[in-house]
Design an enzyme around this catalytic site. Structure first.
Site, PDB file in Angstrom:
ATOM      1  N   GLU A  10      -1.944   1.135   2.513  1.00 27.30           N
ATOM      2  CA  GLU A  10      -3.181   1.801   2.092  1.00 27.30           C
ATOM      3  C   GLU A  10      -2.886   3.044   1.256  1.00 27.30           C
ATOM      4  OE1 GLU A  10      -5.226  -0.304   2.251  1.00 27.30           O
ATOM      5  OE2 GLU A  10      -6.670   0.003   3.857  1.00 27.30           O
ATOM      6  N   THR A  25     -10.764   2.260  -4.628  1.00 30.03           N
ATOM      7  CA  THR A  25     -10.942   3.226  -3.539  1.00 30.03           C
ATOM      8  C   THR A  25     -10.569   4.634  -4.007  1.00 30.03           C
ATOM      9  OG1 THR A  25     -10.582   1.537  -1.879  1.00 30.03           O
ATOM     10  CG2 THR A  25     -10.234   3.792  -1.167  1.00 30.03           C
TER      11      THR A  25
HETATM   12  N1  HSE Z   1     -12.537   4.968   4.557  1.00 28.86           N
HETATM   13  C1  HSE Z   1     -12.103   4.461   3.281  1.00 28.86           C
HETATM   14  C2  HSE Z   1     -12.999   5.055   2.213  1.00 28.86           C
HETATM   15  C3  HSE Z   1     -12.218   2.956   3.289  1.00 28.86           C
HETATM   16  O1  HSE Z   1     -14.210   5.024   2.390  1.00 28.86           O
HETATM   17  O2  HSE Z   1     -12.494   5.548   1.209  1.00 28.86           O
HETATM   18  C4  HSE Z   1     -11.795   2.281   2.032  1.00 28.86           C
HETATM   19  O3  HSE Z   1     -11.924   0.886   2.195  1.00 28.86           O
END
Ligand code: HSE
Length: 306
Positions: free
Chosen positions: A128, A181
Protein backbone atom coordinates in the site's frame (compact mmCIF):
# COMPACT_ATOMS: atom_id res chain seq x y z
CA UNK A 1 3.14 -27.72 -0.77
CA UNK A 2 4.83 -26.46 -3.97
CA UNK A 3 2.10 -24.34 -5.51
CA UNK A 4 -0.98 -22.48 -4.35
CA UNK A 5 -3.90 -20.90 -6.18
CA UNK A 6 -5.81 -18.12 -4.45
CA UNK A 7 -8.87 -15.93 -4.65
CA UNK A 8 -7.93 -12.57 -3.18
CA UNK A 9 -10.95 -10.31 -2.67
CA UNK A 10 -11.84 -6.69 -3.25
CA UNK A 11 -12.47 -4.58 -0.15
CA UNK A 12 -14.23 -1.36 0.84
CA UNK A 13 -12.03 0.88 2.97
CA UNK A 14 -13.21 3.71 5.24
CA UNK A 15 -16.88 2.59 5.20
CA UNK A 16 -17.87 6.30 5.39
CA UNK A 17 -16.93 7.46 8.87
CA UNK A 18 -13.83 5.30 9.43
CA UNK A 19 -11.15 6.98 7.31
CA UNK A 20 -8.03 4.77 7.33
CA UNK A 21 -9.40 2.69 10.24
CA UNK A 22 -12.39 0.70 9.01
CA UNK A 23 -12.76 -1.75 6.12
CA UNK A 24 -14.88 -4.64 4.92
CA UNK A 25 -14.25 -7.59 2.66
CA UNK A 26 -16.28 -8.40 -0.48
CA UNK A 27 -16.71 -11.83 -1.98
CA UNK A 28 -18.06 -11.60 -5.49
CA UNK A 29 -15.13 -9.69 -6.92
CA UNK A 30 -11.44 -10.31 -6.56
CA UNK A 31 -8.21 -11.36 -8.24
CA UNK A 32 -6.67 -14.78 -8.60
CA UNK A 33 -3.05 -15.61 -8.00
CA UNK A 34 -0.87 -18.66 -8.50
CA UNK A 35 2.30 -18.79 -6.43
CA UNK A 36 5.02 -21.44 -6.83
CA UNK A 37 7.82 -22.31 -4.47
CA UNK A 38 11.14 -22.67 -6.30
CA UNK A 39 14.67 -23.73 -5.40
CA UNK A 40 16.05 -20.46 -6.75
CA UNK A 41 15.97 -17.82 -4.02
CA UNK A 42 14.21 -14.50 -4.55
CA UNK A 43 10.84 -13.36 -5.89
CA UNK A 44 9.78 -13.22 -9.51
CA UNK A 45 6.51 -12.03 -10.98
CA UNK A 46 6.21 -14.18 -14.06
CA UNK A 47 2.82 -13.11 -15.37
CA UNK A 48 0.19 -10.42 -14.91
CA UNK A 49 -3.05 -10.91 -16.83
CA UNK A 50 -5.82 -8.31 -17.12
CA UNK A 51 -3.90 -5.13 -16.29
CA UNK A 52 -0.74 -3.43 -17.40
CA UNK A 53 1.29 -3.45 -14.19
CA UNK A 54 5.05 -3.63 -13.60
CA UNK A 55 6.70 -7.05 -13.36
CA UNK A 56 9.73 -5.54 -11.59
CA UNK A 57 9.62 -6.67 -7.97
CA UNK A 58 10.47 -3.32 -6.40
CA UNK A 59 7.78 -1.59 -8.45
CA UNK A 60 5.03 -4.12 -7.87
CA UNK A 61 2.89 -4.07 -4.71
CA UNK A 62 2.88 -7.88 -4.48
CA UNK A 63 6.65 -7.92 -4.97
CA UNK A 64 7.48 -5.42 -2.22
CA UNK A 65 5.06 -7.09 0.20
CA UNK A 66 6.75 -10.48 -0.31
CA UNK A 67 10.21 -8.89 0.00
CA UNK A 68 9.14 -7.44 3.36
CA UNK A 69 8.02 -10.90 4.50
CA UNK A 70 11.20 -12.63 3.29
CA UNK A 71 13.30 -10.19 5.30
CA UNK A 72 11.78 -11.68 8.45
CA UNK A 73 12.14 -15.36 7.66
CA UNK A 74 15.08 -17.56 6.79
CA UNK A 75 14.22 -19.77 3.83
CA UNK A 76 16.23 -21.48 1.10
CA UNK A 77 13.27 -21.11 -1.28
CA UNK A 78 12.20 -18.51 -3.79
CA UNK A 79 8.76 -17.73 -5.22
CA UNK A 80 7.18 -17.17 -8.62
CA UNK A 81 3.94 -15.24 -8.75
CA UNK A 82 1.24 -15.09 -11.43
CA UNK A 83 -1.45 -12.44 -10.97
CA UNK A 84 -4.83 -12.50 -12.70
CA UNK A 85 -6.29 -9.04 -12.13
CA UNK A 86 -10.04 -8.55 -12.11
CA UNK A 87 -9.92 -5.48 -9.88
CA UNK A 88 -8.82 -2.39 -11.77
CA UNK A 89 -6.14 -0.22 -10.16
CA UNK A 90 -7.60 3.13 -9.12
CA UNK A 91 -11.10 1.70 -8.69
CA UNK A 92 -11.46 2.27 -4.95
CA UNK A 93 -12.13 -1.36 -4.10
CA UNK A 94 -8.67 -2.36 -2.99
CA UNK A 95 -6.84 -3.45 -6.13
CA UNK A 96 -3.35 -2.99 -4.68
CA UNK A 97 -4.43 -4.53 -1.36
CA UNK A 98 -5.71 -7.68 -3.10
CA UNK A 99 -2.34 -8.19 -4.80
CA UNK A 100 -0.22 -7.38 -1.75
CA UNK A 101 -2.32 -9.34 0.74
CA UNK A 102 -2.74 -12.29 -1.65
CA UNK A 103 1.00 -12.52 -2.27
CA UNK A 104 1.98 -12.62 1.41
CA UNK A 105 -0.88 -14.99 2.23
CA UNK A 106 0.25 -17.43 -0.48
CA UNK A 107 3.97 -17.27 0.33
CA UNK A 108 3.19 -17.75 4.03
CA UNK A 109 1.16 -20.89 3.21
CA UNK A 110 3.97 -22.28 1.04
CA UNK A 111 6.39 -21.73 3.95
CA UNK A 112 4.06 -23.69 6.29
CA UNK A 113 2.69 -20.56 7.94
CA UNK A 114 5.48 -19.04 10.02
CA UNK A 115 3.22 -15.97 10.43
CA UNK A 116 -0.36 -15.54 11.65
CA UNK A 117 -2.82 -13.59 9.45
CA UNK A 118 -2.43 -10.61 11.79
CA UNK A 119 1.35 -10.78 11.41
CA UNK A 120 1.04 -10.67 7.62
CA UNK A 121 -0.72 -7.29 7.69
CA UNK A 122 2.43 -5.11 8.08
CA UNK A 123 4.05 -6.88 5.11
CA UNK A 124 1.01 -6.26 2.93
CA UNK A 125 0.97 -2.63 4.09
CA UNK A 126 4.34 -2.18 2.35
CA UNK A 127 2.47 -2.75 -0.91
CA UNK A 128 0.00 0.00 0.00
CA UNK A 129 2.88 2.31 0.77
CA UNK A 130 4.27 1.73 -2.70
CA UNK A 131 0.86 2.23 -4.34
CA UNK A 132 -0.31 5.35 -2.51
CA UNK A 133 2.58 6.73 -0.49
CA UNK A 134 0.85 5.73 2.77
CA UNK A 135 0.96 2.35 4.50
CA UNK A 136 -2.76 2.33 5.31
CA UNK A 137 -4.18 -1.01 6.47
CA UNK A 138 -7.90 -0.56 5.90
CA UNK A 139 -7.94 -2.65 2.71
CA UNK A 140 -5.25 -5.26 3.46
CA UNK A 141 -6.65 -6.05 6.93
CA UNK A 142 -10.16 -7.01 5.75
CA UNK A 143 -8.67 -8.85 2.74
CA UNK A 144 -6.55 -11.00 5.08
CA UNK A 145 -8.90 -11.37 8.06
CA UNK A 146 -12.29 -11.16 6.30
CA UNK A 147 -15.42 -9.41 7.56
CA UNK A 148 -15.15 -5.93 9.06
CA UNK A 149 -11.86 -4.84 10.58
CA UNK A 150 -10.99 -1.86 12.75
CA UNK A 151 -7.50 -0.45 13.04
CA UNK A 152 -7.62 0.67 16.66
CA UNK A 153 -4.04 1.90 16.41
CA UNK A 154 -1.33 2.17 13.74
CA UNK A 155 1.51 2.60 16.18
CA UNK A 156 1.67 0.03 17.59
CA UNK A 157 -0.47 -1.82 15.07
CA UNK A 158 -3.64 -3.08 16.76
CA UNK A 159 -6.29 -4.53 14.45
CA UNK A 160 -9.60 -5.96 15.57
CA UNK A 161 -11.99 -8.11 13.57
CA UNK A 162 -15.47 -6.95 14.43
CA UNK A 163 -18.87 -8.55 14.13
CA UNK A 164 -20.27 -9.06 10.65
CA UNK A 165 -24.11 -8.82 10.64
CA UNK A 166 -25.53 -11.82 8.83
CA UNK A 167 -27.89 -10.01 6.50
CA UNK A 168 -25.60 -7.17 5.47
CA UNK A 169 -24.93 -6.82 1.74
CA UNK A 170 -22.85 -4.29 -0.16
CA UNK A 171 -23.65 -2.79 -3.56
CA UNK A 172 -20.82 -1.07 -5.42
CA UNK A 173 -20.93 1.03 -8.57
CA UNK A 174 -17.53 1.36 -10.18
CA UNK A 175 -17.43 4.16 -12.77
CA UNK A 176 -14.64 3.45 -15.27
CA UNK A 177 -12.59 6.48 -14.42
CA UNK A 178 -9.36 6.21 -12.49
CA UNK A 179 -8.84 8.06 -9.21
CA UNK A 180 -5.38 7.35 -7.81
CA UNK A 181 -5.37 7.00 -4.02
CA UNK A 182 -2.34 9.32 -3.82
CA UNK A 183 -4.33 12.04 -5.68
CA UNK A 184 -7.45 11.46 -3.58
CA UNK A 185 -5.32 11.85 -0.45
CA UNK A 186 -3.73 15.02 -1.79
CA UNK A 187 -7.14 16.79 -1.91
CA UNK A 188 -7.84 16.16 1.79
CA UNK A 189 -7.78 19.06 4.19
CA UNK A 190 -4.95 18.88 6.70
CA UNK A 191 -6.93 20.21 9.67
CA UNK A 192 -10.35 19.29 11.03
CA UNK A 193 -12.40 21.26 13.51
CA UNK A 194 -13.51 20.01 16.90
CA UNK A 195 -17.11 20.22 15.69
CA UNK A 196 -16.36 17.93 12.70
CA UNK A 197 -14.45 15.55 14.95
CA UNK A 198 -17.43 15.26 17.33
CA UNK A 199 -19.74 14.35 14.45
CA UNK A 200 -17.27 11.79 13.07
CA UNK A 201 -16.62 10.14 16.45
CA UNK A 202 -20.34 9.82 17.13
CA UNK A 203 -20.91 8.11 13.80
CA UNK A 204 -17.91 5.77 14.05
CA UNK A 205 -18.99 4.71 17.53
CA UNK A 206 -22.55 4.29 16.27
CA UNK A 207 -21.44 2.19 13.33
CA UNK A 208 -19.31 -0.15 15.46
CA UNK A 209 -22.15 -0.47 17.95
CA UNK A 210 -24.65 -1.15 15.16
CA UNK A 211 -22.39 -3.84 13.68
CA UNK A 212 -22.12 -5.65 17.01
CA UNK A 213 -25.78 -5.41 17.92
CA UNK A 214 -26.88 -6.05 14.31
CA UNK A 215 -29.00 -2.92 14.53
CA UNK A 216 -29.43 -2.17 10.83
CA UNK A 217 -31.08 1.21 11.36
CA UNK A 218 -28.23 2.35 13.58
CA UNK A 219 -25.75 1.17 10.92
CA UNK A 220 -27.66 3.29 8.38
CA UNK A 221 -27.78 6.41 10.58
CA UNK A 222 -24.06 6.13 11.21
CA UNK A 223 -22.96 5.88 7.56
CA UNK A 224 -22.00 9.54 7.34
CA UNK A 225 -18.57 11.03 6.69
CA UNK A 226 -18.18 14.59 7.91
CA UNK A 227 -14.48 14.93 7.17
CA UNK A 228 -13.25 13.22 4.00
CA UNK A 229 -16.24 12.78 1.71
CA UNK A 230 -16.95 16.51 1.16
CA UNK A 231 -13.46 16.97 -0.36
CA UNK A 232 -13.47 13.80 -2.43
CA UNK A 233 -17.04 13.45 -3.65
CA UNK A 234 -16.53 16.29 -6.15
CA UNK A 235 -14.16 13.96 -8.04
CA UNK A 236 -16.99 11.45 -8.57
CA UNK A 237 -19.74 12.13 -11.14
CA UNK A 238 -23.31 11.89 -9.74
CA UNK A 239 -22.09 10.99 -6.25
CA UNK A 240 -24.96 12.65 -4.36
CA UNK A 241 -27.56 11.33 -6.81
CA UNK A 242 -26.26 7.76 -6.54
CA UNK A 243 -26.43 7.85 -2.74
CA UNK A 244 -29.90 9.43 -2.82
CA UNK A 245 -31.17 6.79 -5.30
CA UNK A 246 -29.68 3.99 -3.20
CA UNK A 247 -31.34 5.22 -0.02
CA UNK A 248 -34.65 5.77 -1.78
CA UNK A 249 -34.51 2.13 -2.91
CA UNK A 250 -34.00 0.89 0.64
CA UNK A 251 -30.24 1.03 1.23
CA UNK A 252 -29.26 1.75 4.83
CA UNK A 253 -26.69 4.30 3.64
CA UNK A 254 -23.48 4.53 1.70
CA UNK A 255 -20.48 6.59 0.73
CA UNK A 256 -17.25 6.61 -1.25
CA UNK A 257 -15.59 3.22 -1.43
CA UNK A 258 -12.00 3.74 -0.29
CA UNK A 259 -10.60 6.71 -2.12
CA UNK A 260 -13.11 6.37 -4.98
CA UNK A 261 -14.34 6.57 -7.67
CA UNK A 262 -16.42 3.55 -6.63
CA UNK A 263 -19.48 4.33 -4.52
CA UNK A 264 -20.89 1.76 -2.09
CA UNK A 265 -24.18 1.26 -0.29
CA UNK A 266 -25.02 -1.21 2.47
CA UNK A 267 -28.40 -2.92 2.62
CA UNK A 268 -30.19 -5.46 4.74
CA UNK A 269 -30.77 -8.48 2.50
CA UNK A 270 -29.63 -9.47 -0.98
CA UNK A 271 -32.85 -8.49 -2.71
CA UNK A 272 -32.61 -4.88 -1.54
CA UNK A 273 -28.90 -4.78 -2.43
CA UNK A 274 -29.75 -5.94 -5.98
CA UNK A 275 -32.49 -3.32 -6.34
CA UNK A 276 -30.01 -0.71 -5.12
CA UNK A 277 -27.66 -1.83 -7.90
CA UNK A 278 -30.39 -1.21 -10.49
CA UNK A 279 -31.11 2.23 -9.02
CA UNK A 280 -27.41 3.13 -9.09
CA UNK A 281 -27.16 1.97 -12.71
CA UNK A 282 -30.17 4.10 -13.65
CA UNK A 283 -28.46 7.17 -12.23
CA UNK A 284 -25.41 6.53 -14.42
CA UNK A 285 -27.27 5.44 -17.53
CA UNK A 286 -27.24 8.78 -19.34
CA UNK A 287 -23.62 9.65 -18.58
CA UNK A 288 -20.93 8.87 -21.12
CA UNK A 289 -19.10 6.78 -18.52
CA UNK A 290 -19.01 2.98 -18.46
CA UNK A 291 -19.58 1.39 -15.08
CA UNK A 292 -19.78 -1.96 -13.32
CA UNK A 293 -22.15 -2.91 -10.54
CA UNK A 294 -21.23 -5.48 -7.89
CA UNK A 295 -23.54 -6.94 -5.26
CA UNK A 296 -21.86 -8.94 -2.53
CA UNK A 297 -22.45 -10.16 0.95
CA UNK A 298 -19.73 -9.21 3.38
CA UNK A 299 -17.12 -11.96 3.03
CA UNK A 300 -16.48 -13.29 6.51
CA UNK A 301 -13.34 -15.24 5.59
CA UNK A 302 -11.14 -13.11 3.33
CA UNK A 303 -8.59 -14.65 0.99
CA UNK A 304 -9.20 -18.30 0.16
CA UNK A 305 -7.27 -21.08 -1.53
CA UNK A 306 -8.84 -22.50 -4.68
N1 HSE B 1 -8.16 4.87 3.65
C1 HSE B 1 -7.62 4.96 2.32
C2 HSE B 1 -8.01 6.31 1.75
C3 HSE B 1 -8.21 3.84 1.49
O1 HSE B 1 -9.18 6.67 1.86
O2 HSE B 1 -7.16 6.99 1.19
C4 HSE B 1 -7.75 3.79 0.08
O3 HSE B 1 -8.35 2.69 -0.57
Amino acid sequence: MEKIKLFTPATIANVSCGFDVLGLCLDTIGDEMIIRKTNKKGVRITKIVGQNLPLEIEQNVAGVAVLALLEKVDTPYGFEIEIYKNIKPGSGIGSSAASAAGAVFGVNKLLDEPFSLQELIPFAMEGEKLASGTAHADNVAPALLGGFTLIRSYNPLDIIKINNPKELFATVIHPQIEVKTADARAVLKKKVTLKETVVQLGNLGGLISGLYTEDYNLIGRSLHDEIVEPSRSILIPEFDNVIAAAKKTGALGGGISGSGPSIFALSKGKLTAEKVGLAMAKTYKNLQIDFDIHVSKVNANGIKTL
